[in-house]
Each structure stands twice: as C-alpha cells, then as structure tokens.
Design a protein around this motif. Sequence first.
Motif, short mmCIF file in Angstrom:
data_model
loop_
_atom_site.label_atom_id
_atom_site.label_comp_id
_atom_site.label_asym_id
_atom_site.label_seq_id
_atom_site.Cartn_x
_atom_site.Cartn_y
_atom_site.Cartn_z
N ALA A 1 0.83 -1.20 0.00
CA ALA A 1 0.00 0.00 0.00
C ALA A 1 0.87 1.25 0.00
O ALA A 1 0.59 2.22 -0.70
N GLU A 2 1.96 1.22 0.76
CA GLU A 2 2.83 2.40 0.86
C GLU A 2 3.49 2.71 -0.47
O GLU A 2 3.62 3.85 -0.86
N ILE A 3 3.92 1.65 -1.17
CA ILE A 3 4.57 1.88 -2.45
C ILE A 3 3.57 2.48 -3.43
O ILE A 3 3.88 3.40 -4.18
N ASP A 4 2.34 1.97 -3.38
CA ASP A 4 1.32 2.54 -4.26
C ASP A 4 1.14 4.02 -3.98
O ASP A 4 1.01 4.83 -4.88
N ARG A 5 1.16 4.35 -2.70
CA ARG A 5 0.89 5.72 -2.31
C ARG A 5 2.04 6.64 -2.77
O ARG A 5 1.81 7.71 -3.29
N HIS A 6 3.25 6.19 -2.58
CA HIS A 6 4.38 7.06 -2.88
C HIS A 6 4.80 7.02 -4.34
O HIS A 6 5.22 8.01 -4.90
N TYR A 7 4.76 5.83 -4.92
CA TYR A 7 5.33 5.69 -6.25
C TYR A 7 4.37 5.04 -7.22
O TYR A 7 4.75 4.21 -8.02
N GLY A 8 3.10 5.42 -7.10
CA GLY A 8 2.06 4.81 -7.91
C GLY A 8 2.38 4.76 -9.39
O GLY A 8 2.22 3.71 -10.02
N THR A 9 2.89 5.85 -9.93
CA THR A 9 3.08 5.90 -11.38
C THR A 9 4.08 4.86 -11.86
O THR A 9 3.82 4.13 -12.81
N ILE A 10 5.21 4.77 -11.18
CA ILE A 10 6.22 3.80 -11.58
C ILE A 10 5.68 2.38 -11.47
O ILE A 10 5.84 1.56 -12.36
N ARG A 11 5.03 2.14 -10.37
CA ARG A 11 4.55 0.79 -10.12
C ARG A 11 3.48 0.38 -11.12
O ARG A 11 3.52 -0.71 -11.67
N GLU A 12 2.59 1.33 -11.41
CA GLU A 12 1.57 1.04 -12.41
C GLU A 12 2.21 0.71 -13.74
O GLU A 12 1.79 -0.21 -14.44
N TYR A 13 3.23 1.46 -14.07
CA TYR A 13 3.90 1.21 -15.33
C TYR A 13 4.54 -0.18 -15.34
O TYR A 13 4.40 -0.94 -16.30
N LEU A 14 5.20 -0.51 -14.24
CA LEU A 14 5.86 -1.82 -14.16
C LEU A 14 4.83 -2.94 -14.26
O LEU A 14 5.02 -3.90 -15.00
N VAL A 15 3.74 -2.78 -13.53
CA VAL A 15 2.71 -3.81 -13.56
C VAL A 15 2.16 -3.95 -14.97
O VAL A 15 2.00 -5.05 -15.50
N GLU A 16 1.95 -2.80 -15.61
CA GLU A 16 1.43 -2.79 -16.97
C GLU A 16 2.41 -3.50 -17.91
O GLU A 16 2.02 -4.31 -18.75
N LEU A 17 3.67 -3.19 -17.72
CA LEU A 17 4.71 -3.77 -18.56
C LEU A 17 4.76 -5.29 -18.42
O LEU A 17 4.76 -6.03 -19.39
N PHE A 18 4.76 -5.74 -17.18
CA PHE A 18 4.83 -7.18 -16.95
C PHE A 18 3.56 -7.86 -17.46
O PHE A 18 3.59 -8.92 -18.05
N ARG A 19 2.44 -7.21 -17.22
CA ARG A 19 1.18 -7.81 -17.60
C ARG A 19 1.09 -7.93 -19.11
O ARG A 19 0.63 -8.90 -19.65
N TYR A 20 1.59 -6.90 -19.77
CA TYR A 20 1.61 -6.91 -21.21
C TYR A 20 2.43 -8.10 -21.70
O TYR A 20 2.16 -8.70 -22.72
#
Lengths: 391, 395
Positions: B71-90
């Motif tokens: 939860a903390e990582i989402d809060r602080h670094y949401g954009t990077i994490r979303e991108y990484l998740v998107e990248l892996f998911r892709y």
Amino acid sequence: MRVLLHTGKGGVGKTTMALASAFGAAEHGHRVFVLSTDAAHSIGDALGTSLGSAPRQVGERVTVQELSVLDELDDAWAVLQDWINVFLRGERQEDGEEELVAEELLAFPGLEELIALRAIRKVESGGEHDVCVVDCAPTGATLRLLRFPDVVKFFMENVFDWKRRSMRAIRPVARRVGADRFLPSEEVFDAFERLYEDVADVRQILLDGDRTSARLVVNPARVVVDETRRSFAYLSLYGVATDAVLVNRVLPADAASGYFARWAERERQELGEIERSFPVPRLELPLQRAEPIGPAALTRLARELFGERDPADFFSRSRPIRLRKDARRTVLEIDLPNISADDVDVVTAGRDLVVRVEDAQRLISLPDSVLGRRLEHVQLRGGVLEVTFAP
Amino acid sequence: MRLVLYTGKGGVGKTTTAAATAVCAAERGVRTLVVSSDMAHSLGDVLDRELSSEPSPLGPNLDAMEIDPRAEIDRHYGTIREYLVELFRYQGIDEVVADELALFPGAEEVTALLAVEEAARSGRYDFVVVDCAPTGSTLRLITLPEMLTGVLRIVPALARMLSTVVSPIAQAVVRAPIPRTAVFREAQRLIDQSAVQLRERLSLPETSVRIVATPERMVIDEARRCYMELSLFDLRCDAVVMNRLLPESAGREDFFQDRWTTQGERRRELEELFAPVCVVDAPLQRDEVVGLELLAAHGREIFANREPQALLSESPRIRFTRKAGGHCVHLPLPGATATDLEVAVVEDDLIVRAGSRRRAIPLPPRIARLPLESARLEAGTLVVSFRRSAAKGGA
C-alpha cells in the motif's frame, strides 16, 4: 538425489536442524551436500568455523556451502551483465554513469531466488551427492523461491519465443540506424534459455514427491506455531509435501518447574496445538544443556532426534496436489490444512487453474483431460480443497 | 526527532524489546511512535492491539503502526509501479505475479523509512522506534541507497530500450506500453527523495541502531557481523541489548547450570566485542511479555536509570587525520580480520569490501588525489594511509 528443504520462522533453529540431519544422513552412508540459501548465513557459526563461499568438506561425506549471490552472479551471468552495461553505456556519454556493479544487479526481482535454484541444480548435476540438505531462508523467502519457477515458466512459454523472433526481425533495421547495440544479442537469448532450462530442471526436482520433501522447524511458542501453520498450507499449494515437523527446544521435564513453570505450561498447550495442526509425524528435540556447536555435537543431536532412523528417509508420503475421478467428474485436490474457506479463491485462466490462498498464489497447469471443462464446484472440506470439473 | 532502529537475528526478541522501549519512553512523558516494518507483523501481537498502517493511539504519548509495504509503495510511487505492472502484464504475466515482481527487493525497508520521514515531518513525535525485519533484511536497509540506485538505473534503462529503440522502428511488431515522461520524472523523484533523504536520515546524529542479541553462540556471531557492517556503512550503534538473560534464581536450577555459566562468559565477550558501545541487560521473564502493562514493567527493568530515548553510548566513527607526509582514513571495523578485507581507490572513492559487503566511501578531494600508501588493521580499525605527493616533479 534426495532433497530436504528446511524452513520455518526466524530463530527456531533451522540451521542446527539442517546440519544435524546432514551429519545423521552421513552416518547412514549418504554423501551429503548442505546448501545455505539464506543471505544471513549461519552454517559456519553452527559448525564453529568460518567458511568462504566455496563448497567445503566439513566431515566424512559432508560438504557445506554458504551461497554468495555476488560470487555466483559474477560466475553465471557475465553475458547478461555485459548486455545491460552496453545499454547503460549508451547513456553514459550524457550523464557519466559508471558500469553497473553486481550489487546493483541484485535489485532485479527474483535474482536471488534464481541463484539459489541454480545452486541446487549444480549439486544435482555434479552427481557426487545422494542427499542435498537445503537450509532455507525464513518462510516468506522460501515461498518466493518455490513460486519463482512458475513465474519463469509462464514468461518463457508465453513471451520468450515471440520476443526472440521479433528481435530477429528488428535487428537489420536497427543496424541501419545504428541502434542495434541496444538490442539484446543472440547470446543473451541463449543465456536466458540455459537459465530457463536450469530452472525448469530444478522445478522438476522440487515438485517430485519421490525426491523432495520439506521439514518445518518449529518451537513450542504461539507466534511460531501460528506462522508455521500457514507455511504448511503454502508449501502444499506449491506442490511440496512436508514429510515431518521438527519441534526444537522443548523444555525437558527436569527443567519444566521452578522459574520455568509458566513457560512449560504454555509449551504444553502449544505442543497440543502442533499435534492438531500438522497431519505429519513430529520429531521432538529437547532444549540442550549446552549449545550444540560443531560436527560432534550436531551428530549427537541427530541421534537424539532421529534415533535409529535415517534422516534422509521419508517420514510420511503424500502428494499435496492430486487428481481423483468421482463418477464421471474429475476432482483436483489440494491439501490446505488450517486455512479458512474465506481465504481461498479459485479461477480458471486458459490452461491454468489459479489458486489463491491468502497472500500466496499458484498457477497449476491443468491436464488435458480437464481442459475446457467447466469448473463445477469448489469446496474446502477437512483441510482439503476440492475443485470439481464437469464431466 | 530521535530515531532508534532495532535489529538482530530472527527470534531474539526484537519486537518485544522495541515495544518495551516505546512503552517505557511514553510512560516517562516522551511522545513516542513505534513502527513495525516486518511483513510478518508481530508488533500487534506483542502490544495486544489491532494495528494498521496509520498510527493508532495506544495511550498517553504512545502511537503504534504496522506498515503495509504494498500500500505504501502505491501511495508514494504509484506511477512507476503502475507502469511496471502494466509492462509485466503486457508480457503475459498475470497481474498478481506482476504486482509482486514490481515490489522490488528492499521495498519493506524503504517504505518503513518513508513512514518515519512522514512522522518526523508531522512534528508529533520526539521519539520513533522501528522494529526491523531480521538481520538479512537489515543489511539491505543499510545498503538501500546503493540498492535504489541500482533499481532506478535498470528500470529506466530497460524502459528506454523499449520506447526509444524498439517502438519507433517496429511499433507494429512490438506493442509494449511506452513509459510516459511522468515515469522518468517520478524515477528522478524516487532517487532524490528516497536515496538521498534516507541516507541523510540514517546519518543524522539523532539516529542510531540497537542490536538485540541473546547469550547464544550463533546469535552473538551474527550480532558481531551486523555491528561490523553498520560500522562499514558509518551508522551509529548506541547499544546492544542482551536479551533473555537468566536471572539468578533460574540459573541456580540444575538443568540451567551450564547455560548460567556460559551466559556470564558470553556477556563479557559481547562487552569486549562492542566496547565502547554499551551492553544493556534484558532479563528472561517468568512468562511471555504481552500487553502494555507487562511491556512497561519489562522496559523499566531494561532501562532502569537510563532514558530509553537517549543516545546510550557513542560508537567509533570514520575519521580523517593528518600525519607527517600524508593523510590517514580510520574506519572502525570491529571484529574484522585481515582476510575479510579488500581495499582499493577508484576515482574519488575508497572502496572497502568487508566479508560480503562492499562500500564506496567518498574521499575528500585533497586526499583522493594522493597515492595510496598502505592499509592495515589496527585493533579493529582499518587505517588507510595516503602519501602526500612530492611537491616537485609530479604531473
């Protein structure tokens, strides 16, 4: 080769138990390799000697190794490292970055797990040992280790080939514009492929119930038992059978009074709890008068813990994940003791069944016989998850 | 704001000690927060309260929280994490798997320290106590800035590979999600905020680490390595807590004779290993220490006349000295042996490898230019000498 994984909560005595099992198995004539995959190694401490990162013989038929991720990395993935450096070099002219050092590579998720798995593979392919005793990191990290092959397999099967082909298509174009140095070379792909083969081999070993079993080390203390109960189910979910629970540091009768009366009472409750929680044999080791350090003390400990039995035996046999025919239906069963139905979630995704238990998740490849069949019914009964497919 | 990080081998009683420290300080009127960064979260069990990732008030002057790294990582670094998740998911990796892959190593520790930063900025606390994950992860904590730099250099590099090379040439073939500039901006922010700020927080004079040990051989061996590594990274260690000491009445029992004797030896050994850092005794109680009342009593026994939030002693730190004909760097490495060590100078850094850890120590420019003369270990301190170059003749 027989593989014995030792895991449990921090500080319960995993290393001591792993080494005792190793010295005990050596007494029964096995050639034993002890591998520590925990970054905070303590094999050397338990032997009362200091070890390097290379394998070292510490007794008759006993070799130990404290795995150093940094050293293994230098040894194994020079190609990958080169490639990443080539890429960074493209940037370097602008911001003056230096070469990537091994420490920074450790930032890659999964790398430590990969190295530990590869080490087990190396022991197996060396062919010089009959038993590999693994002193794992505390439970969380061990589960990541067991799950890792799933992730790699998925990646390789779904992405890798396609990516390699597209790289071949891109390369001539990239060369023309001078950008080909940014593309991973064929060697990089080869390195990835070898890596995958290693991981796939280890996966075979770890999931083979005739070779591998886990030993959960516990102390009769509430926080320890609580955490280990979950671990048992998680291991089972990943297809690894626990064949025995090793209960360490039980207060002996002559110590269980006076100042320790209250502690002894709590222990009795927890021992009962352990008996109810784990459907496998339990081996108890009392708290020792002095700390068991060094090969001689550890060998004595093995005799006390295992008696006449060979520590490399299977103390129980089970297949945590199995298929059963029920009339015309196929039922997939997974042992999940001590788990509440609310914490389990099952869905199908293509060829896989996705099973989620609390924070752990497993993709189980479905056999051809049930592919395309409707998921009819899911229930958790008597510690067993039953997933029924329509006829 | 005073910050104390408790570390030690698994199972030595870090959580209980951290909680007792906090409860004891609060009782004496210090505004205190106790934080757990261990995913296994046993702080709530010890305090006997339900905790969350927001500070919950437990009593006068006392708050506690358990951090949820995800939860903390989402809060602080949401954009990077979303991108990484998107990248892996892709790339065909399931979302939950991707989610986990995007949770980089050391994430627990980073988020704990970010929570500490927030607590510091809020001005609500005089004293923050952190219950760290076992030593393996604490070693990560002290090398965090290096680790983060690694993550950040790799991720944008890989992302740039996809966006700058692959996509313009062959967008039709490879349709990977292109990172937006926001990702790079956030990566930069991550470097600035985390690596630099955390480094600063850890090197403040109000910050120190306390190692928890028990009178057992294997535990002390690990405590010694931990202390050496803290020194290598120039972190203050102000106390080592010797936990689960048998009180005399327990030591008189027959079964515990041996342990009672070795306990005294181990305690002396610990004192020698850690001198001048003080050893604080914590007794084994007759029963589990759970709940505020028992923790307060336990804390009073541990700290007696000491202040739990005080800097209990000073550990030796890195020093630069002048000598005839050159300069010396003194790096305390208690318990190190010459075979563990490697020393080199690369550009402006002194590179020291001790055991499995390596650190680059930036040298003052006037020293970095001088030739390395010698490196030796003197009573637990690594002394590296640099010769002043001859005034004439040199290039």
